[in-house]
Enzyme design. Structure first.
Site, PDB file in Angstrom:
ATOM      1  N   ASP A 136      10.285  -2.934 -15.635  1.00  8.83           N
ATOM      2  CA  ASP A 136       9.394  -2.125 -14.761  1.00  8.83           C
ATOM      3  C   ASP A 136       8.571  -1.275 -15.766  1.00  8.83           C
ATOM      4  O   ASP A 136       9.022  -1.001 -16.924  1.00  8.83           O
ATOM      5  CB  ASP A 136      10.081  -1.137 -13.826  1.00  8.83           C
ATOM      6  CG  ASP A 136      10.651  -1.875 -12.613  1.00  8.83           C
ATOM      7  OD1 ASP A 136      10.147  -2.937 -12.481  1.00  8.83           O
ATOM      8  OD2 ASP A 136      11.555  -1.225 -12.026  1.00  8.83           O
ATOM      9  N   ARG A 187       3.863  -8.835 -14.216  1.00  7.76           N
ATOM     10  CA  ARG A 187       3.632  -8.547 -12.845  1.00  7.76           C
ATOM     11  C   ARG A 187       2.560  -7.418 -12.898  1.00  7.76           C
ATOM     12  O   ARG A 187       2.554  -6.348 -13.787  1.00  7.76           O
ATOM     13  CB  ARG A 187       4.924  -7.897 -12.362  1.00  7.76           C
ATOM     14  CG  ARG A 187       4.899  -7.265 -10.921  1.00  7.76           C
ATOM     15  CD  ARG A 187       5.984  -6.206 -10.646  1.00  7.76           C
ATOM     16  NE  ARG A 187       7.097  -6.842 -10.405  1.00  7.76           N
ATOM     17  CZ  ARG A 187       8.354  -5.998 -10.700  1.00  7.76           C
ATOM     18  NH1 ARG A 187       8.087  -4.511 -11.037  1.00  7.76           N
ATOM     19  NH2 ARG A 187       9.534  -6.433 -10.541  1.00  7.76           N
ATOM     20  N   LYS A 204      -9.160   5.533  -5.914  1.00  5.89           N
ATOM     21  CA  LYS A 204      -8.372   4.352  -5.419  1.00  5.89           C
ATOM     22  C   LYS A 204      -9.431   3.099  -5.653  1.00  5.89           C
ATOM     23  O   LYS A 204      -9.033   1.889  -6.048  1.00  5.89           O
ATOM     24  CB  LYS A 204      -8.077   4.561  -4.114  1.00  5.89           C
ATOM     25  CG  LYS A 204      -7.347   3.262  -3.324  1.00  5.89           C
ATOM     26  CD  LYS A 204      -6.783   3.667  -2.131  1.00  5.89           C
ATOM     27  CE  LYS A 204      -6.421   2.290  -1.324  1.00  5.89           C
ATOM     28  NZ  LYS A 204      -5.918   1.249  -2.063  1.00  5.89           N
ATOM     29  N   HIS A 230       0.732  -4.496  -1.736  1.00  5.41           N
ATOM     30  CA  HIS A 230       0.684  -4.768  -0.272  1.00  5.41           C
ATOM     31  C   HIS A 230      -0.836  -4.738   0.462  1.00  5.41           C
ATOM     32  O   HIS A 230      -1.022  -4.485   1.400  1.00  5.41           O
ATOM     33  CB  HIS A 230       1.527  -3.449   0.384  1.00  5.41           C
ATOM     34  CG  HIS A 230       2.837  -3.358  -0.190  1.00  5.41           C
ATOM     35  ND1 HIS A 230       2.810  -2.427  -1.280  1.00  5.41           N
ATOM     36  CD2 HIS A 230       3.955  -3.972   0.029  1.00  5.41           C
ATOM     37  CE1 HIS A 230       4.077  -2.338  -1.578  1.00  5.41           C
ATOM     38  NE2 HIS A 230       4.945  -3.314  -1.209  1.00  5.41           N
TER      39      HIS A 230
HETATM   40  P1  FDA Z   1      -2.131   0.537  -1.811  1.00  3.30           P
HETATM   41  O1  FDA Z   1      -1.547   1.693  -2.215  1.00  3.30           O
HETATM   42  O2  FDA Z   1      -3.603   0.329  -1.632  1.00  3.30           O
HETATM   43  O3  FDA Z   1      -1.654   0.186  -0.117  1.00  3.30           O
HETATM   44  C1  FDA Z   1      -1.928  -0.789   0.184  1.00  3.30           C
HETATM   45  C2  FDA Z   1      -1.225  -0.950   1.761  1.00  3.30           C
HETATM   46  O4  FDA Z   1       0.186  -1.159   1.693  1.00  3.30           O
HETATM   47  C3  FDA Z   1      -1.339   0.317   2.559  1.00  3.30           C
HETATM   48  O5  FDA Z   1      -2.431   0.570   3.327  1.00  3.30           O
HETATM   49  C4  FDA Z   1       0.022   0.403   3.410  1.00  3.30           C
HETATM   50  O6  FDA Z   1      -0.278  -0.274   4.414  1.00  3.30           O
HETATM   51  C5  FDA Z   1       0.937  -0.241   2.470  1.00  3.30           C
HETATM   52  N1  FDA Z   1       1.806   0.621   1.584  1.00  3.30           N
HETATM   53  C6  FDA Z   1       1.585   0.779   0.251  1.00  3.30           C
HETATM   54  N2  FDA Z   1       2.501   1.687  -0.062  1.00  3.30           N
HETATM   55  C7  FDA Z   1       3.154   2.215   0.904  1.00  3.30           C
HETATM   56  C8  FDA Z   1       4.298   2.796   1.131  1.00  3.30           C
HETATM   57  N3  FDA Z   1       4.750   3.684   0.316  1.00  3.30           N
HETATM   58  N4  FDA Z   1       5.001   2.982   2.396  1.00  3.30           N
HETATM   59  C9  FDA Z   1       4.297   2.333   3.424  1.00  3.30           C
HETATM   60  N5  FDA Z   1       3.412   1.405   3.303  1.00  3.30           N
HETATM   61  C10 FDA Z   1       2.614   1.330   2.074  1.00  3.30           C
HETATM   62  N6  FDA Z   1       4.476   0.606  -9.930  1.00  3.30           N
HETATM   63  C11 FDA Z   1       4.735   0.909 -11.344  1.00  3.30           C
HETATM   64  O7  FDA Z   1       4.095   2.030 -11.721  1.00  3.30           O
HETATM   65  N7  FDA Z   1       5.598   0.528 -12.053  1.00  3.30           N
HETATM   66  C12 FDA Z   1       6.360  -0.858 -11.734  1.00  3.30           C
HETATM   67  O8  FDA Z   1       7.107  -1.284 -12.577  1.00  3.30           O
HETATM   68  C13 FDA Z   1       6.030  -1.140 -10.360  1.00  3.30           C
HETATM   69  N8  FDA Z   1       6.763  -2.087  -9.640  1.00  3.30           N
HETATM   70  C14 FDA Z   1       6.291  -2.655  -8.331  1.00  3.30           C
HETATM   71  C15 FDA Z   1       6.969  -3.849  -7.937  1.00  3.30           C
HETATM   72  C16 FDA Z   1       6.511  -4.269  -6.824  1.00  3.30           C
HETATM   73  C17 FDA Z   1       7.219  -5.421  -6.294  1.00  3.30           C
HETATM   74  C18 FDA Z   1       5.560  -3.686  -6.031  1.00  3.30           C
HETATM   75  C19 FDA Z   1       5.008  -4.235  -4.744  1.00  3.30           C
HETATM   76  C20 FDA Z   1       4.794  -2.572  -6.637  1.00  3.30           C
HETATM   77  C21 FDA Z   1       5.519  -1.920  -7.659  1.00  3.30           C
HETATM   78  N9  FDA Z   1       5.193  -0.894  -8.364  1.00  3.30           N
HETATM   79  C22 FDA Z   1       5.037  -0.296  -9.611  1.00  3.30           C
HETATM   80  C23 FDA Z   1       4.291   0.000  -7.284  1.00  3.30           C
HETATM   81  C24 FDA Z   1       2.736   0.011  -7.410  1.00  3.30           C
HETATM   82  O9  FDA Z   1       2.185   0.582  -8.588  1.00  3.30           O
HETATM   83  C25 FDA Z   1       2.003   0.751  -6.198  1.00  3.30           C
HETATM   84  O10 FDA Z   1       2.393   2.142  -6.284  1.00  3.30           O
HETATM   85  C26 FDA Z   1       2.496   0.332  -4.887  1.00  3.30           C
HETATM   86  O11 FDA Z   1       2.693  -1.107  -4.695  1.00  3.30           O
HETATM   87  C27 FDA Z   1       1.491   0.709  -3.763  1.00  3.30           C
HETATM   88  O12 FDA Z   1       0.414   0.118  -3.862  1.00  3.30           O
HETATM   89  P2  FDA Z   1      -0.455  -1.046  -3.046  1.00  3.30           P
HETATM   90  O13 FDA Z   1      -0.565  -2.254  -4.398  1.00  3.30           O
HETATM   91  O14 FDA Z   1       0.360  -1.693  -2.185  1.00  3.30           O
HETATM   92  O15 FDA Z   1      -1.824  -0.639  -2.663  1.00  3.30           O
END
Ligand code: FDA
Length: 318
Positions: A136, A187, A204, A230
């Site tokens: 990670d 990733r 954002k 997501h």
């Molecule tokens: P965004 O924040 O724009 O969210 C898109 C949509 O997803 C939201 O509108 C909501 O519907 C849903 N959503 C997102 N977060 C949510 C929450 N907490 N609760 C409920 N709904 C939520 N980061 C990092 O710095 N180092 C790492 O090693 C990793 N590893 C990692 C592995 C995997 C498999 C994932 C999916 C994510 C990570 N992350 C991470 C976290 C990543 O950096 C990020 O903070 C989260 O994925 C949230 O961002 P989204 O890309 O989902 O987009």
């Protein structure tokens, strides 16, 4: 900007010992344990049961034994032994062999040489059993060290290992080129840590735009990339991009976190995509949990509802 402010706020709260001890006491037990929304449980058995369930739904998994920022060699050693025990347990249970770990959990902030030794021990045990281990990415204080250590173990011959890059950082395009030149698996995430504007996008929309650009490069130039988000709009755009270029859905995977957007997990699985769920477990769940709250402050309402529901249940019992 709200996005950055909420990340900063929850990151600061995640250092609170009082909150941590209260949450650890109540968050994973009781009828409405709020921690269970994002964490599969505190034990290896609970984690393996969660993996079995997720696999039975046609989804892939990666297991994260929670822990980070250890401050002593003894704690780094304990975490390493716990990862070795986890490898044994997963091997015996014959569930999917895919792990995620953080370098500060195995000593990065204590002694970098010991951290590399610990990582080598884990990879030496995991690779022969067919595991893939993802390192990670933590806050920007550790980006250089994480990439250097990754490159060290890669150059010493380990191949069942990959790393994470964050689209919020300005440097990521260069890091992508460096890791990709090795032929290693990346990733891509947006980034979960509060970062200053001297090194990271604060809006954002800028983080999202950088994500899309990097995801497209990963799909065309990368090695079995993991698109971890997501974000429905981004997932749709990436899927369209891949399909327009006849990139097979087997050439990449989507990744999402345990308990988040299960609807999207199922939808993309049903459309023939590989979807991997990141399954965190263990007693040290508080910082991970706080990052999830910081990403979506509406989650706080859910925690408050859970606490009050639990309190009213307990009151009724008395
Ligand atoms: P965004 O924040 O724009 O969210 C898109 C949509 O997803 C939201 O509108 C909501 O519907 C849903 N959503 C997102 N977060 C949510 C929450 N907490 N609760 C409920 N709904 C939520 N980061 C990092 O710095 N180092 C790492 O090693 C990793 N590893 C990692 C592995 C995997 C498999 C994932 C999916 C994510 C990570 N992350 C991470 C976290 C990543 O950096 C990020 O903070 C989260 O994925 C949230 O961002 P989204 O890309 O989902 O987009």
């Amino acid at each position: 900007m709200l996005d950055v402010a909420s990340k900063a706020f929850f990151q600061t709260l995640s250092y609170s010992r009082t909150l941590k001890s209260l949450a650890s006491r109540y968050g994973m037990s009781g009828t409405r344990a709020f921690g269970r929304r994002f964490i599969a449980g505190e034990t290896v058995d609970a984690a393996i049961a969660a993996v079995r369930h997720i696999q039975s739904q046609g989804l892939l998994c990666t297991l994260d034994y929670l822990g980070e920022s250890v401050t002593s060699l003894a704690a780094a050693d304990t975490a390493t032994r716990e990862y070795l025990d986890l490898i044994d347990a997963v091997d015996r249970a014959d569930v999917e062999r895919n792990l995620s770990l953080k370098l500060t959990q195995i000593g990065l902030e204590v002694d970098r040489t010991i951290c590399v030794d610990n990582l080598r021990k884990i990879l030496a045990a995991s690779e022969p059993c067919g595991f893939f281990v993802r390192i990670d990415m933590e806050s920007s204080a550790h980006t250089d060290a994480t990439l250097d250590i990754f490159e060290t173990v890669w150059k010493s011959g380990f191949r069942g290992v990959g790393v994470v890059l964050q689209s919020c950082l300005y440097r990521t395009e260069k890091d992508f080129e460096r890791v990709n030149a090795l032929g290693a698996r990346i990733r891509l995430v947006k980034g979960a840590y509060r970062e200053p504007k001297s090194i990271a996008y604060q809006q954002k929309s800028d983080v999202d735009a950088a994500y899309v650009q990097l995801a497209k490069r990963l799909l065309t130039e990368g090695v079995y990339p993991a698109i971890a988000t997501h974000d429905e709009d981004i997932l749709n755009e990436v899927t369209r991009f891949a399909s327009d270029r006849a990139i097979s859905p087997d050439a990449y995977e989507f990744q999402m976190l345990y308990g988040i957007r299960r609807d999207l997990q199922s939808r993309f699985r049903d459309a023939g995509h590989r979807v991997r769920v990141y399954v965190p477990f263990g007693r040290e769940w508080f910082p991970y949990f706080m990052r999830r709250l910081g990403e979506r402050p509406a989650n706080v309402a859910f925690v408050i509802r859970s606490i009050f529901a639990e309190r009213s249940v307990s009151t009724q019992r008395r």
